[in-house]
Design an enzyme around this catalytic site. Structure first.
Site, mmCIF file in Angstrom:
data_model
loop_
_atom_site.group_PDB
_atom_site.id
_atom_site.type_symbol
_atom_site.label_atom_id
_atom_site.label_comp_id
_atom_site.label_asym_id
_atom_site.label_seq_id
_atom_site.Cartn_x
_atom_site.Cartn_y
_atom_site.Cartn_z
ATOM 1 N N GLU A 157 10.346 10.650 3.000
ATOM 2 C CA GLU A 157 8.990 11.207 2.952
ATOM 3 C C GLU A 157 8.921 12.471 3.814
ATOM 4 O O GLU A 157 9.778 12.715 4.667
ATOM 5 C CB GLU A 157 7.971 10.184 3.487
ATOM 6 N N ARG A 214 6.523 13.351 -3.607
ATOM 7 C CA ARG A 214 5.375 13.752 -2.804
ATOM 8 C C ARG A 214 5.714 14.552 -1.547
ATOM 9 O O ARG A 214 6.847 14.735 -1.187
ATOM 10 C CB ARG A 214 4.583 12.505 -2.387
ATOM 11 N N ASP A 215 4.634 14.951 -0.863
ATOM 12 C CA ASP A 215 4.642 15.577 0.463
ATOM 13 C C ASP A 215 5.235 16.987 0.466
ATOM 14 O O ASP A 215 6.191 17.279 1.209
ATOM 15 C CB ASP A 215 5.375 14.684 1.492
ATOM 16 N N TRP A 239 4.490 2.644 10.480
ATOM 17 C CA TRP A 239 3.923 1.853 9.376
ATOM 18 C C TRP A 239 4.089 0.345 9.581
ATOM 19 O O TRP A 239 3.386 -0.446 8.972
ATOM 20 C CB TRP A 239 4.548 2.275 8.039
ATOM 21 N N SER A 271 -0.158 13.733 1.516
ATOM 22 C CA SER A 271 0.318 14.742 2.472
ATOM 23 C C SER A 271 0.772 16.041 1.818
ATOM 24 O O SER A 271 1.174 16.070 0.657
ATOM 25 C CB SER A 271 1.465 14.169 3.300
ATOM 26 N N TRP A 294 -5.661 2.004 6.045
ATOM 27 C CA TRP A 294 -5.351 3.011 5.036
ATOM 28 C C TRP A 294 -6.217 2.766 3.791
ATOM 29 O O TRP A 294 -6.458 1.614 3.415
ATOM 30 C CB TRP A 294 -3.859 2.904 4.683
ATOM 31 N N TRP A 314 -9.643 5.707 9.985
ATOM 32 C CA TRP A 314 -8.175 5.701 9.872
ATOM 33 C C TRP A 314 -7.576 7.105 9.802
ATOM 34 O O TRP A 314 -8.126 7.989 9.143
ATOM 35 C CB TRP A 314 -7.782 4.938 8.590
ATOM 36 N N MET A 315 -6.411 7.262 10.436
ATOM 37 C CA MET A 315 -5.635 8.505 10.298
ATOM 38 C C MET A 315 -4.158 8.163 10.185
ATOM 39 O O MET A 315 -3.676 7.277 10.881
ATOM 40 C CB MET A 315 -5.856 9.391 11.531
ATOM 41 N N GLN A 328 -4.067 12.955 7.104
ATOM 42 C CA GLN A 328 -4.362 11.875 6.175
ATOM 43 C C GLN A 328 -5.465 11.023 6.795
ATOM 44 O O GLN A 328 -5.342 10.557 7.938
ATOM 45 C CB GLN A 328 -3.097 11.030 5.950
ATOM 46 N N ASP A 363 -0.494 10.682 8.601
ATOM 47 C CA ASP A 363 0.281 11.930 8.777
ATOM 48 C C ASP A 363 -0.527 13.184 9.132
ATOM 49 O O ASP A 363 -1.597 13.422 8.570
ATOM 50 C CB ASP A 363 0.999 12.316 7.468
#
Ligand code: FRU
Length: 510
Positions: free
Chosen positions: A232, A180-181, A314, A107, A74, A47-48, A66, A50
């Site tokens: 995000e 986050r991020d 998503w 991320s 995920w 899985w990949m 990610q 961002d």
């Protein structure tokens, strides 16, 4: 008996013919992985999502991402790693960051700490410093609200190995569920680091002298832009426009994109080291397709501003019909500001390095067509990997149909009445994995030029439309049951095309 043998021999030759024909038509495309992108980065396995920590250093572009190296959905997040010297050929590297007692590695960004403000440098060698979100699952499961916080790690061997800082986290959670991020840049005027952080329904800016201590500067966006989902992956950077600086703030949003699911909006404005002030209240989208999410820019690229996004959504990313891996990145794009009737927009263009993969152009002039123009006949062997450029098109309805032997069709077009571009993937192949996938997506034409100019970049499972020099962009993935082998231009009312260039793109896989 003789008849049976004869039929057997016939079948044998028929199968051989298919086998022999396939590679000639498909290049290196394997039967086991029919949807494997040939010149977009995708992980070999697993899985990949961002892109993370994109940075240019000593002649190498680094892409971290990610990654869950335990499955194709995920899961506990790591930072995968890939490198490229030309933004076209990518080589996957060993995993860069593993989850630890503070949490999964979400991320974030990487900076080159040239002045060694962090003190991590050694023997005059500046460190690469990664700033990322630690996501603490135990805290999340315990229904705490402070389970995301920011941490750092550094590398002294050009991104190969990373040491996490013993003082982590460097920015504690103030009581916000979505925190986050971090994307960090050096703000030369005030000699400090500036971090943009997604904090639920807004972006919070922090600054730091050394990447280890952070001070809150301001908030942006609670009442501005699109708010159909959580904010995000922000990014703040300047672009030159007519001799002055325009600051761009990218904000990804999930869901609430213009064609459903996740997408990336942007704001244009000023930045004074403390606060971002937008020039207007408009909502603008960097890409109207459904498959460009969480994109940010590379750091340390000098005058160039290079953007790359995750080529999925998503809404269905975890269900797409690939078996060994999931998802790819967009092609890298160079960003610039363009003005249309005194309003500014962000335009994206494929990086020029993509030309390294171009294989020879079929150039056609002054095509006049009504109904169906079969480009396949003129362009020769269509491989599914191509760049198609059309210029000086009048503002009439037209479409480009990409088709295969199975009758799957992906349609890219312009609709005059609504003044919109569109990509229609309703009949483009596999679609049953998610009910919202097979749709027609639209995008406004922003340019007011009298003629249309298009660049279309197609890989095995994606199409990227750059209209009017990148003012309107659409990126869509699709899963045809066999490779695209035909291209038609269609226009019921008739259309004349001054220039058409069809160029094969070579596979960048080893
Ligand atoms: C965006 C995102 C980020 C987060 C990461 C987790 O796609 O949700 O906000 O850091 O993915 O994998």
């Amino acid at each position: 008996m003789v008849r049976k043998i004869f039929i057997g021999i016939l079948c044998f030759f028929a199968i051989q013919a298919i086998n022999i024909n396939l590679p000639a038509q498909t290049g290196d495309i394997s039967k086991e992985e029919p949807h494997r992108p040939q010149f977009h980065f995708s992980p070999k396995k697993y899985w990949m999502n961002d892109p993370n920590g994109m940075v240019y250093y000593n002649g190498v572009y680094h892409l971290f991402f990610q990654h869950y190296p335990g499955g194709i959905k995920w899961g506990p997040m790591h930072w995968g790693h890939a490198t490229s010297k030309d933004l076209s050929h990518w080589e996957e590297q060993p995993i860069a960051l593993y989850p630890d007692s503070l949490g999964y590695i979400f991320s974030g960004s990487v900076v080159v700490d040239i002045n060694n403000t962090s003190g991590f440098g050694k023997d005059g060698k500046p460190p690469l410093v990664a700033i990322f979100t630690h996501h603490n699952v135990i805290g999340e499961q315990a229904k705490r609200i402070d389970y995301q916080y920011q941490s750092i790690a550094y590398s002294l061997d050009e991104g190969k190995t990373w040491m996490k800082y013993e003082g982590n986290p460097v920015l504690n959670n103030p009581g916000i569920v979505d925190f986050r991020d971090p994307k960090v840049m050096w703000y030369e005027l005030q000699k400090k680091w500036v971090m943009t952080l997604a904090t639920k329904d807004r972006i919070t800016l922090y600054s730091s002298p050394d990447l280890k201590t952070w001070n809150r500067e301001s908030d942006f966006g609670k009442d501005l832009g699109a708010h159909g989902g959580v904010w995000e992956c922000p990014d703040l950077f300047p672009l030159e426009h007519n001799g002055s600086k325009v600051w761009v703030l990218l904000v990804s949003i999930n869901p609430g994109g213009p064609n459903g699911g996740s997408a990336t909006q942007y704001f244009l404005g000023n930045f004074d080291g403390k606060q971002f002030t937008p020039v207007d209240t408009a909502t603008r989208w960097i890409d109207y397709g459904t498959d460009n999410y969480a994109g940010v820019t590379f750091s340390n690229t000098g005058k160039r501003t290079i953007f790359m996004g995750w080529m999925s959504n998503w809404q269905y990313a975890q269900d797409v019909p690939t078996t060994n891996w999931r998802s790819a990145m967009t092609i890298p794009r160079e960003l610039e500001i363009k003005a249309v009737k005194n309003r500014m927009f962000l335009a994206s263009k494929p990086v020029k390095e993509l030309n390294n993969l171009l294989k020879g152009t079929v150039a056609l002039k002054d095509i006049k067509t009504k109904n169906n123009y079969d480009l396949s006949a003129k362009a020769g062997n269509i491989t599914g990997l191509f760049q198609l450029e059309l210029s000086d098109l009048p503002l009439n309805d037209f479409s480009i149909v990409m088709a295969n032997e199975q009758g799957d069709e992906l349609v890219i077009g312009y609709d005059k009445t609504s003044n919109q571009y569109y990509i229609d993937r309703t009949q483009s192949g596999k679609k049953d994995f998610e009910s919202g996938f097979a749709k027609r997506h639209t995008a406004p034409r922003i340019s007011v030029n009298k003629t249309i100019k298009l660049k279309l970049i197609a890989d095995v499972a994606s199409v990227e439309l750059f209209a009017d020099d990148g003012l309107t962009v659409m990126t869509d993935i699709f899963f045809p049951r066999s490779l695209i082998s035909r291209i038609y231009l269609k226009s019921a009312k008739g259309i004349s095309i001054k220039n058409l260039n069809y160029t094969k793109i070579a596979s960048a896989l080893k």
